[in-house]
Design a protein around this motif. Sequence first.
Motif: not given
Length: 101
Positions: A75-94
């Motif tokens: 979904h585009q909103a999910h991809r937009d969220y990932q791009a927007y938050t990428e500069p702030y996130i050091e790591d994530k666990l899914i």
Amino acid sequence: MPIHHIVLLKFKQGVSPVDIEKVRQSLHSLGSKIPAISGVKAGKKVYHPLDHGFDEGVIFVFKDEEALMNDYIPHQAHRDYQAYTEPYIEDKLIFDIYSDE
């Protein structure tokens, strides 16, 4: 069978409280932007010695794996969220689990 899509976030050092709040708001807004999400629970962590330094957590609920894989992930909103938050996130666990709820 319902799927719980669990996401843990670790912010980069120096990310401001204002930017953390923007990430939180962006995270919460996905529930209203992506119809496949049937529920969202998010919040700050409660300290635990085995939390591996993660700062935030969110649980998205989907009716089934198809909704997660075919309706949410691309979904585009999910991809937009990932791009927007990428500069702030050091790591994530899914971590995704089937639920009997």
